[in-house]
Enzyme design. Structure first.
Site, PDB file in Angstrom:
ATOM      1  CD  GLU A 249      -2.215  -1.067   2.878  1.00  0.00           C
ATOM      2  OE1 GLU A 249      -3.125  -0.395   3.268  1.00  0.00           O
ATOM      3  OE2 GLU A 249      -1.623  -1.913   3.734  1.00  0.00           O
ATOM      4  CE  LYS A 251       5.794   5.469   6.911  1.00  0.00           C
ATOM      5  NZ  LYS A 251       4.920   6.752   7.458  1.00  0.00           N
ATOM      6  NE  ARG A 271       3.007   5.598  16.870  1.00  0.00           N
ATOM      7  CZ  ARG A 271       3.989   5.652  16.702  1.00  0.00           C
ATOM      8  NH1 ARG A 271       4.673   5.673  15.303  1.00  0.00           N
ATOM      9  NH2 ARG A 271       5.169   5.111  17.312  1.00  0.00           N
ATOM     10  CE  LYS A 419       8.909   3.275  10.052  1.00  0.00           C
ATOM     11  NZ  LYS A 419       8.310   4.247  10.759  1.00  0.00           N
TER      12      LYS A 419
END
Length: 554
Positions: A249, A251, A271, A419
DNA sequence: GGTGTCTGCCCC
DNA sequence: ATTCTGC
DNA sequence: GCAGAATGGGCAGACACC
């Protein structure tokens, strides 16, 4: 109060807490730290257990408590000054030498006072609570100095450390969970799961001692920790970690968000598990129209229709009490959903990502203010170069690569999610000023301000950023000696030094932004040092023109 | 009222 | 956020 | 591999001071 344990009813003293913390700081072995904390926690009644567990975790309040003291270095120093008679000029060099505000407090209280321990954990809690309620810097200073006035050196040390927001004794919340689990004979997973959902390590400790953790389960409007991704060094790093088929996907460069929806109610958590719903009012209605109760994991991204906007715009909506209509129009946001933790009355975190996504894809539309993150299946990591460029062209930061078999592991940073980001360039810069570090880096000149030159034929140096990370302790030690010998001028009792611009370093960063922070008129996002460049002369460094070409449009 | 400083389990 | 270090 | 520590920039809000 704990059941039938009368001898525990004595009020716990801060002094004893501090002695325990000193013992924890005295060893680097985790098991020893855990044992010391565990033994101490067992000796406390429920109210003090709550406090001590919070304080050992370095928290002033429970996590689910949004209060802040708004006390920082400035107020701490003023209060210490008022309590001891030492001036700021007396305190500052001590801070430079010791590198920790708590140690400064210990040293100066020791020098002027001979108090006996009187402060309880209950009073500590009440002080923190009153500091958060008190308006005005002066009033906060008065309140704090009155307590420091009658503190022992050790009490002052840990009071100050606690208010500074960091104990620095090699103990974080996870080790406190471990201590609770071991000393109250509960499984660690249950303790950390309960802590997450209860949002309070203190209350968790009490529940653990009462062996009352079994009915703490996932509930809506109790955020769970976010699963995190490990940075990928390069494509081969991805290839060797991922299974044959993996999901890819974009980021997104926004705010990680967890949306809970049920019964006409919506809450969005950040977060740090703080509620941030009020900052994104336009997301509430789209979430309410979902046909079922859900917990969605995703990213709040600034976007106008299909166009992704820069992160800098989104920052204007953070930390704001009220979001005005103008801002809502200027910086609209969307929620890009990429995971589903709960739906249709079922907890999904122990199902594979592929199964979670299947449900998610049926639920979330491809476009609009609440939209699905597109996940493509790949079997060849070498194809990710193209995909990466495409993601950047879409205005996103890079790629997320996920194993379809991965369970959702709250709070974990595993290699099942990776990532991929890439620095746009590196710069050769020269160090112009250095600063001493804190804590265990207090003896090192560890923080470097660096500059580019104005142009090819103008050697005027213009600061553009600061960094420390990227150098090893050995390199820092060597550079510390070098800079001490090449200091032009000292400021703040040696905390900051202008140095001869001779050391060339190569720095990297995620992007360049216009900024007034530094003289160059630019600043770097996530600056870090790649390596020393002893092969380069200060005249070889990059110029302001080079920097200008790298600037992100904002 | 305008400006500068400090603060934030801030957000990244 | 990133990075290094000790376990 | 994980947890801990130490570090960057930008922003709004709360205050102090002018």
């Amino acid at each position: 109060m704990s059941k039938g344990v009368a001898f525990l009813e004595i009020e716990a003293k801060l002094e004893k807490f501090a002695e325990t913390a000193e013992a924890v700081a005295g060893t680097t072995k985790k098991l020893e730290k855990v044992a010391i904390v565990g033994d101490y926690l067992q000796s406390l009644n429920d109210a003090d257990l709550t406090r001590a567990a919070r304080y050992f975790a370095g928290h002033q309040f429970a996590q689910n408590d949004s209060r802040t003291t708004n006390v920082g270095g400035s107020i701490l120093s003023a209060a210490l000054s008022e309590a001891t008679g030492f001036s700021g000029d007396d305190l500052y060099p001590r801070y430079v030498r010791l590198g920790d505000a708590g140690e400064v407090a210990e040293e100066v209280i020791k020098a002027v006072k001979h108090n006996t321990p009187t402060i309880t954990l209950a009073e500590t809690e009440s002080l923190i609570s009153r500091l958060s309620e008190t308006r005005g810097t002066k009033n906060k200073i008065a309140l704090l100095s009155a307590v420091l006035h009658r503190a022992t050196p050790l009490e002052a040390k840990y009071l100050v450390k606690l208010l500074a927001g960091d104990l620095r004794i090699g103990l974080r919340e996870s080790l406190v969970e471990d201590a609770i689990a071991r000393s109250f004979v509960q499984p660690l997973e249950k303790v950390s799961y309960a802590n997450m959902l209860l949002g309070d390590i203190g209350y968790t400790a009490v529940r653990a001692r009462a062996a009352d953790l079994q009915d703490v389960g996932m509930r809506l409007f109790h955020p769970i920790k976010f699963m995190l991704a490990t940075p990928a060094a390069d494509l081969t790093d991805i290839a060797r970690t991922m299974p044959d088929e993996f999901l890819v996907e974009d980021k997104f460069d926004g705010i990680r968000a967890q949306a809970h929806v049920s019964d006409g109610r919506v809450a969005i958590y950040s977060r740090t598990m703080d509620e941030i719903t009020h900052r994104f009012p336009e997301l509430v209605q789209p979430l309410l129209t979902l046909p079922t109760d859900v917990i969605i994991d995703g990213e709040v991204v600034p976007a106008k229709d299909d166009a992704i906007l820069p992160f800098s715009g989104l920052q204007k909506r953070l930390g704001r009490k009220k979001v005005g209509t103008q801002l809502l129009i200027a910086i609209p946001v969307v929620l890009v959903a990429y995971d589903l933790l709960y739906a249709n009355g079922r907890v999904l975190i122990d199902e594979p990502l592929s199964a979670r996504r299947e449900v998610l894809e049926r639920l979330i539309p491809a476009s609009g203010p609440l939209r699905l993150s597109i996940a493509k299946s790949f079997n060849d990591a070498s194809q990710l170069d193209n995909e990466f460029d495409a993601a950047r062209a879409r205005g996103n930061e890079g790629l997320m690569i996920k194993s379809p078999a991965s369970f959702y592991k709250p709070g974990r940073r595993g290699r099942e999610w990776m990532k991929l980001k890439r620095a746009i360039a590196t710069l050769d810069v020269v160090v112009t000023a250095v600063e001493v570090g804190h804590g265990k880096r207090r003896h090192l000149l560890s923080d470097y301000t660096f500059a580019v030159k104005r142009s090819v034929d103008d050697d005027e140096l213009l600061n553009i950023g600061k960094a420390y990370s990227g150098l090893t302790d050995a390199e820092l030690a060597e550079l510390t000696e070098y800079f001490k010998q090449h200091t032009i001028q000292e400021f703040g009792h040696g905390r900051v030094r202008l140095v001869q611009p001779t050391v060339v370093i190569e720095v990297t960063f995620d992007r360049v932004q216009p900024s007034n922070r530094h003289k160059s008129g630019f600043a770097l996002r996530f600056p870090r040092i790649l390596r020393l460049r002893p092969d380069k002369l200060p005249t070889d460094i990059d110029t302001l023109d080079t920097v200008r070409k790298l600037v992100d449009p904002t």
